[in-house]
Motif scaffolding. Structure first.
Motif, short mmCIF file in Angstrom:
data_model
loop_
_atom_site.label_atom_id
_atom_site.label_comp_id
_atom_site.label_asym_id
_atom_site.label_seq_id
_atom_site.Cartn_x
_atom_site.Cartn_y
_atom_site.Cartn_z
N UNK A 184 1.25 -1.05 0.24
CA UNK A 184 0.06 -0.41 0.18
C UNK A 184 0.98 1.44 -0.07
N UNK A 185 0.15 2.61 -0.32
CA UNK A 185 0.68 3.75 -0.54
C UNK A 185 1.52 4.55 0.87
N UNK A 186 0.47 3.67 1.50
CA UNK A 186 1.04 4.01 3.85
C UNK A 186 2.04 2.86 3.62
N UNK A 187 2.28 1.43 3.17
CA UNK A 187 3.48 0.72 3.29
C UNK A 187 4.52 1.71 3.27
N UNK A 188 4.75 1.55 1.91
CA UNK A 188 5.91 2.20 0.99
C UNK A 188 6.58 3.48 1.89
N UNK A 189 5.34 4.56 2.49
CA UNK A 189 6.19 5.74 3.10
C UNK A 189 6.24 5.55 4.21
N UNK A 190 6.49 4.09 5.45
CA UNK A 190 6.69 3.68 6.39
C UNK A 190 7.61 3.22 5.99
N UNK A 191 8.48 2.66 4.81
CA UNK A 191 9.25 2.26 4.78
C UNK A 191 9.95 3.18 4.27
N UNK A 209 15.71 -1.68 -1.64
CA UNK A 209 16.80 -1.47 -2.45
C UNK A 209 16.24 -0.13 -3.66
N UNK A 210 15.05 -0.37 -3.66
CA UNK A 210 14.59 0.85 -4.34
C UNK A 210 14.24 2.28 -3.77
N UNK A 211 14.53 2.11 -2.98
CA UNK A 211 14.47 3.49 -1.55
C UNK A 211 15.38 3.73 -1.87
N UNK A 212 17.03 2.90 -1.66
CA UNK A 212 18.40 2.99 -1.11
C UNK A 212 18.97 3.49 -1.71
N UNK A 213 18.52 2.97 -3.75
CA UNK A 213 18.37 4.20 -5.28
C UNK A 213 18.22 5.38 -4.58
N UNK A 214 16.81 5.49 -4.32
CA UNK A 214 16.43 7.39 -4.13
C UNK A 214 17.25 7.88 -3.30
N UNK A 215 17.26 7.51 -2.08
CA UNK A 215 18.78 8.13 -1.08
C UNK A 215 19.81 8.05 -1.27
N UNK A 216 19.93 7.71 -2.69
CA UNK A 216 21.67 7.48 -2.48
C UNK A 216 21.81 9.25 -3.98
N UNK A 217 20.51 8.54 -5.00
CA UNK A 217 20.63 9.51 -5.68
C UNK A 217 19.60 11.27 -5.79
N UNK A 218 20.25 11.99 -4.71
CA UNK A 218 19.49 13.85 -4.89
C UNK A 218 19.85 14.01 -6.36
N UNK A 219 18.81 15.03 -6.14
CA UNK A 219 18.78 16.27 -7.14
C UNK A 219 19.64 17.45 -7.74
N UNK A 220 19.96 17.08 -9.28
CA UNK A 220 21.01 17.65 -9.41
C UNK A 220 20.07 18.69 -10.56
N UNK A 221 19.41 19.09 -11.12
CA UNK A 221 18.55 20.09 -11.34
C UNK A 221 19.51 20.06 -12.84
N UNK A 222 18.82 21.79 -13.47
CA UNK A 222 19.58 22.32 -14.52
C UNK A 222 18.38 22.55 -15.73
N UNK A 235 12.80 10.54 -8.06
CA UNK A 235 12.55 10.57 -6.38
C UNK A 235 11.39 9.59 -6.76
N UNK A 236 10.64 8.91 -7.57
CA UNK A 236 9.00 8.83 -7.60
C UNK A 236 9.42 7.47 -7.59
N UNK A 237 8.12 6.60 -6.77
CA UNK A 237 7.52 5.13 -7.43
C UNK A 237 7.51 4.68 -8.37
N UNK A 238 8.12 3.68 -8.75
CA UNK A 238 8.37 2.81 -9.83
C UNK A 238 6.90 3.16 -10.72
N UNK A 239 6.02 2.71 -9.51
CA UNK A 239 4.62 2.86 -10.18
C UNK A 239 4.02 4.13 -11.49
N UNK A 240 5.50 4.65 -10.78
CA UNK A 240 4.89 6.17 -11.50
C UNK A 240 5.39 6.73 -13.03
N UNK A 241 6.58 6.07 -13.23
CA UNK A 241 6.88 6.25 -14.01
C UNK A 241 6.11 6.34 -15.13
N UNK A 242 6.17 5.27 -15.77
CA UNK A 242 5.61 5.10 -17.30
C UNK A 242 4.90 6.31 -17.51
#
Length: 337
Positions: free
Chosen positions: A189-196, A240-253, A265-272
């Motif tokens: 659930x969205x709530x579970x992902x946010x807790x993680x 692992x996905x959340x870890x990757x997000x935490x290790x890749x801050x926004x670069x901008x430009x 920064x988004x959950x993979x379900x939103x990528x498409x």
């Protein structure tokens, strides 16, 4: 293992020879199956009333007995023989990978990702093959056996020097995905992902989100995949996905870089949906500029994340999946890996 919401960026163990989850070490020298039980127990304990937190509720999952052979089917002896042949083939494939890998980091990487595979039967298989091999191949196998033993000794020494913190950290993150009743629901659930996400951020702030945590996650994925615990594989992939997000801050430009930042920064379900809007919607970003920017980010990740580290692997796979999704959205042929 397919699941709702599309193909997950970080996959369970594929077939030998393809990109597969690497293994690093196991906390407290416990079998991964025990680790998974610890995660479930921690989740149930956290969900129980304070006065009832003495013993965790036994897992409802029961081991399933192997199906019996049908009348007229293969006998147990034939099944055992088939299993032995399959194990020998898998061991041969691993030996061939090690022989093909360049000595040094490449070979160490193969040993690390298959750390749970090495047992006396592996070395007996090398000996059996060496007995029937030509002189040059025999010498190579004898040298390989000694090299693998040295690598394993080094890995064991590294493991013994590490504390139990990485396993505890991963257990806490996985347990945070449990619902109020202590059970895991997949899809999450969205709530579970946010807790993680909060648990990952807390571990990062505390300085406990390290290579050991990521290595353990890969090891747990491998074991959970072997035990057909698909739900646990999904949860660990999310770690692992959340870890990757935490290790890749926004670069901008440029706009294409900002789109990549938003997708990372988004959950993979939103990528498409985000790629559809950014690359094909109103005011769409030039696709070539997008891929060029993404390739540049991949190259910077490879250079800065540490050669051969789990951090590098997770971030590279994460960005590679974004590239794959973008190609799919645009109807482009996927580049060869």
């Amino acid at each position: 293992h397919p699941r709702a919401g599309g193909r997950p960026p970080l996959r369970p163990v594929p077939a030998p020879g393809s990109r597969c989850a690497r293994l690093f070490l196991a906390p407290s020298h416990l079998p991964p199956r025990t680790m998974l039980a610890r995660a479930r127990a921690a989740a149930r304990t956290a969900a129980a009333p304070r006065g009832a937190r003495r013993l965790p509720k036994p897992s409802s999952q029961r081991p399933v007995a192997p199906p019996r052979a049908a009348a007229g089917g293969p006998a147990d002896g034939a099944e055992d023989e088939f299993a032995k042949l399959r194990e020998a083939a898998e061991t041969d494939a691993l030996i061939d990978r090690l022989l093909a890998a360049a000595p040094g980091e490449d070979r160490v990487a193969v040993v690390r990702e298959n750390i749970l595979t090495f047992d006396p039967s592996f070395f007996l298989r090398i000996a059996a093959r060496a007995d029937t091999a030509e002189a040059a191949e025999r010498d190579a196998m004898v040298a390989l056996a000694g090299e693998v033993m040295t690598m394993l000794d080094k890995i064991v020494t590294e493991t013994e020097k590490r504390s139990d913190k990485s396993g505890d950290t991963l257990t806490a993150i996985v347990a945070s995905a449990a619902e109020a009743d202590g059970q895991f629901q997949v899809p999450l659930s969205d709530a579970a992902v946010e807790r993680m996400r909060a648990a990952v951020a807390e571990a990062s702030t505390a300085g406990t989100l390290d290579e050991g945590v990521v290595g353990n996650a890969y090891a747990w994925i491998r074991k959970a995949s072997e035990d057909n615990l698909d739900g646990m594989v999904v949860i660990l992939q999310r770690v692992l996905q959340l870890y990757a997000q935490s290790e890749m801050p926004a670069e901008g430009g440029a706009p294409e870089a900002e789109l990549i930042d938003a997708i990372v920064a988004a959950d993979e379900e939103k990528w498409t949906q985000m790629l559809e809007s950014g690359l094909k919607g109103e005011g769409a970003i030039d696709a070539d500029s997008f891929f060029k920017s993404l390739q540049g980010r991949m190259e910077r990740t490879v250079l800065t994340a540490g050669t051969g580290t789990f951090s590098q692997r997770v971030q590279a796979e994460y960005l590679k999946e974004i590239e794959s999704r973008a190609n799919a959205v645009l109807g482009r042929e996927q580049p060869a890996e």
